[in-house]
Enzyme design. Sequence first.
Site, PDB file in Angstrom:
ATOM      1  N   ARG A 171       1.201  -1.310   0.060  1.00 33.99           N
ATOM      2  CA  ARG A 171       0.091  -0.039   0.097  1.00 33.99           C
ATOM      3  C   ARG A 171       0.923   0.876  -0.106  1.00 33.99           C
ATOM      4  O   ARG A 171       1.662   1.393   0.160  1.00 33.99           O
ATOM      5  CB  ARG A 171      -0.676   0.037   1.349  1.00 33.99           C
ATOM      6  CG  ARG A 171      -1.612  -1.165   0.927  1.00 33.99           C
ATOM      7  CD  ARG A 171      -2.902  -1.228   2.860  1.00 33.99           C
ATOM      8  NE  ARG A 171      -2.066  -1.360   3.456  1.00 33.99           N
ATOM      9  CZ  ARG A 171      -1.600  -2.487   4.128  1.00 33.99           C
ATOM     10  NH1 ARG A 171      -2.424  -3.790   3.873  1.00 33.99           N
ATOM     11  NH2 ARG A 171      -0.921  -2.659   5.233  1.00 33.99           N
ATOM     12  N   ARG A 175       0.285   8.649   5.304  1.00 31.23           N
ATOM     13  CA  ARG A 175      -0.723   9.064   5.519  1.00 31.23           C
ATOM     14  C   ARG A 175      -0.811  10.642   5.440  1.00 31.23           C
ATOM     15  O   ARG A 175       0.345  11.719   6.221  1.00 31.23           O
ATOM     16  CB  ARG A 175      -2.232   9.187   6.721  1.00 31.23           C
ATOM     17  CG  ARG A 175      -1.850   7.188   6.303  1.00 31.23           C
ATOM     18  CD  ARG A 175      -2.240   6.717   8.189  1.00 31.23           C
ATOM     19  NE  ARG A 175      -2.917   4.486   7.969  1.00 31.23           N
ATOM     20  CZ  ARG A 175      -3.131   4.297   8.445  1.00 31.23           C
ATOM     21  NH1 ARG A 175      -2.942   5.386  10.187  1.00 31.23           N
ATOM     22  NH2 ARG A 175      -2.509   3.562   8.922  1.00 31.23           N
ATOM     23  N   ARG A 247      13.254 -16.031   7.905  1.00 29.39           N
ATOM     24  CA  ARG A 247      13.164 -15.108   8.721  1.00 29.39           C
ATOM     25  C   ARG A 247      13.475 -16.110  10.228  1.00 29.39           C
ATOM     26  O   ARG A 247      11.449 -15.888  10.446  1.00 29.39           O
ATOM     27  CB  ARG A 247      12.764 -13.381   8.666  1.00 29.39           C
ATOM     28  CG  ARG A 247      13.294 -13.453   7.181  1.00 29.39           C
ATOM     29  CD  ARG A 247      15.032 -12.725   7.147  1.00 29.39           C
ATOM     30  NE  ARG A 247      15.221 -11.669   7.733  1.00 29.39           N
ATOM     31  CZ  ARG A 247      16.409 -11.748   7.467  1.00 29.39           C
ATOM     32  NH1 ARG A 247      17.845 -12.904   7.287  1.00 29.39           N
ATOM     33  NH2 ARG A 247      17.037 -10.966   9.005  1.00 29.39           N
ATOM     34  N   ARG A 277      13.941  -3.420  16.891  1.00 26.40           N
ATOM     35  CA  ARG A 277      12.315  -2.984  17.183  1.00 26.40           C
ATOM     36  C   ARG A 277      12.389  -3.086  18.568  1.00 26.40           C
ATOM     37  O   ARG A 277      13.080  -4.258  18.812  1.00 26.40           O
ATOM     38  CB  ARG A 277      10.826  -2.880  17.075  1.00 26.40           C
ATOM     39  CG  ARG A 277      10.334  -4.404  17.215  1.00 26.40           C
ATOM     40  CD  ARG A 277       8.699  -4.118  16.615  1.00 26.40           C
ATOM     41  NE  ARG A 277       8.619  -6.037  16.656  1.00 26.40           N
ATOM     42  CZ  ARG A 277       7.422  -6.251  16.103  1.00 26.40           C
ATOM     43  NH1 ARG A 277       6.992  -5.396  15.818  1.00 26.40           N
ATOM     44  NH2 ARG A 277       7.070  -7.364  16.058  1.00 26.40           N
ATOM     45  N   GLU A 298      14.406  -7.283  19.266  1.00 29.86           N
ATOM     46  CA  GLU A 298      14.212  -8.384  18.586  1.00 29.86           C
ATOM     47  C   GLU A 298      15.271  -7.801  17.686  1.00 29.86           C
ATOM     48  O   GLU A 298      15.783  -6.633  17.288  1.00 29.86           O
ATOM     49  CB  GLU A 298      12.867  -7.974  17.407  1.00 29.86           C
ATOM     50  CG  GLU A 298      11.306  -8.579  18.954  1.00 29.86           C
ATOM     51  CD  GLU A 298       9.698  -8.188  17.848  1.00 29.86           C
ATOM     52  OE1 GLU A 298      10.282  -7.834  16.956  1.00 29.86           O
ATOM     53  OE2 GLU A 298       9.188  -8.523  18.378  1.00 29.86           O
ATOM     54  N   TYR A 346       2.564 -16.148   4.519  1.00 33.21           N
ATOM     55  CA  TYR A 346       2.582 -15.045   6.136  1.00 33.21           C
ATOM     56  C   TYR A 346       0.871 -14.406   6.183  1.00 33.21           C
ATOM     57  O   TYR A 346       0.148 -13.786   4.977  1.00 33.21           O
ATOM     58  CB  TYR A 346       2.890 -13.330   6.220  1.00 33.21           C
ATOM     59  CG  TYR A 346       2.876 -12.707   6.728  1.00 33.21           C
ATOM     60  CD1 TYR A 346       3.620 -13.087   8.333  1.00 33.21           C
ATOM     61  CD2 TYR A 346       1.903 -11.722   6.942  1.00 33.21           C
ATOM     62  CE1 TYR A 346       3.261 -12.142   9.556  1.00 33.21           C
ATOM     63  CE2 TYR A 346       2.289 -11.043   8.817  1.00 33.21           C
ATOM     64  CZ  TYR A 346       2.734 -11.105   9.390  1.00 33.21           C
ATOM     65  OH  TYR A 346       2.817 -10.710  10.589  1.00 33.21           O
ATOM     66  N   ASP A 348      -1.961 -12.391   9.286  1.00 33.93           N
ATOM     67  CA  ASP A 348      -2.657 -12.178   9.789  1.00 33.93           C
ATOM     68  C   ASP A 348      -3.841 -12.999  10.728  1.00 33.93           C
ATOM     69  O   ASP A 348      -3.707 -13.754  10.084  1.00 33.93           O
ATOM     70  CB  ASP A 348      -3.491 -10.410   9.655  1.00 33.93           C
ATOM     71  CG  ASP A 348      -2.150  -9.822   9.930  1.00 33.93           C
ATOM     72  OD1 ASP A 348      -1.095  -9.767   9.817  1.00 33.93           O
ATOM     73  OD2 ASP A 348      -2.846  -8.726   8.754  1.00 33.93           O
TER      74      ASP A 348
END
Length: 381
Positions: A171, A175, A247, A277, A298, A346, A348
Amino acid sequence: MKILLVGAGLSGAVIGRQLAEAGHDCRIIDSRSHIGGNCHTERDSETGVMLHVYGPHIFHTDDEGVWNYVNRFAEFMPFQNRVKTTSQDAVYSLPVNLHTINQFFGKTLRPDEARAFIESKADSSITDPQTFEEQALRFVGRELYEAFFKGYTEKQWGCSPQDLPASILKRLPVRFNYDDNYFFHRFQGMPREGYTALIAGILDHPRITVELETTFTPAMAEEADHVFWSGPLDGYFDYSLGRLGYRTLDFERFTYQGDYQGCAVMNYGDREVPWTRITEHKHFSPWESHEGSTCYREYSRAAEPEDIPYYPIRLVEEKSLLEEYVRLAEAQKSVTFVGRLGTYRYLDMDVTIREALDTAETFLTSAQTGQQMPTFAKSPL
């Protein structure tokens, strides 16, 4: 019928529950010592904080049926993920939004002005982006790309963004308003007592038995009328053609007395910072109060055989090997491959649940009509 489900994560639990409610006997096994797969949560013994043991999971969906389904089994609390990133000795909000743009460039642009400004920064000579880098340069320009995308992506994927497909950056990554909610779905939340309690609720049915620390053997399949496999697709075949690429993540735990970073997720966009992160888990349960805090740095790297696979790589070599494994799988009888690992995609959580519900419905329809259950309810290819 006697159903064997390999894996006590979301896929196995949801399919098992649907089939158990339809009158089938479901045996669910898992090699780990707990249910929930990578969604597993537990209380930290030192701080009392609810930990997302295998990294953060935030529930977000536009699928009202899935939202209603999970709310049958757990109380969901409102939660919006507001991610920050540290880049070049400053903190910004993600996704890149109007505040990020104005702060980064020292401007006070309105939405239309910002849109025109970013378009002037974008590389308009790229008309058909093929790589991650080209996609980013086309949409946000070099400055934002190098500050927020390049270093993070190199650390996350272990390769140059020039070697990654443009599809990873699907995407428009910006924004032109001040909305810093990381997700844009209608329904967003977190189970009050954690995901393990949610999955325990789904598994709580008299026709479901769960066996932990139990490794699958071919003899188990012979005792079942059908097998649902949510383990690694290549693992079902003992990696006979080679291993699909993943990964994995390493977590460096540390505690802090007080509030360490003031948000649940802080990304680190600079390449020289080795971690991707830091997550501070008490902020994933803002309705709770804890003086102490548990945090994790991480680190992303290529998965070795003994590692937990997290993110399927799905580049050219992996897709070629995947096609071979799909052919092997489709030659099997009475086995359906499901979930993130079983389909090497992957997913969600909401998509995982929707596909599990649909898979169970397909199975029940197939059983009633005498048709063969598909090897994949959703093709990995």
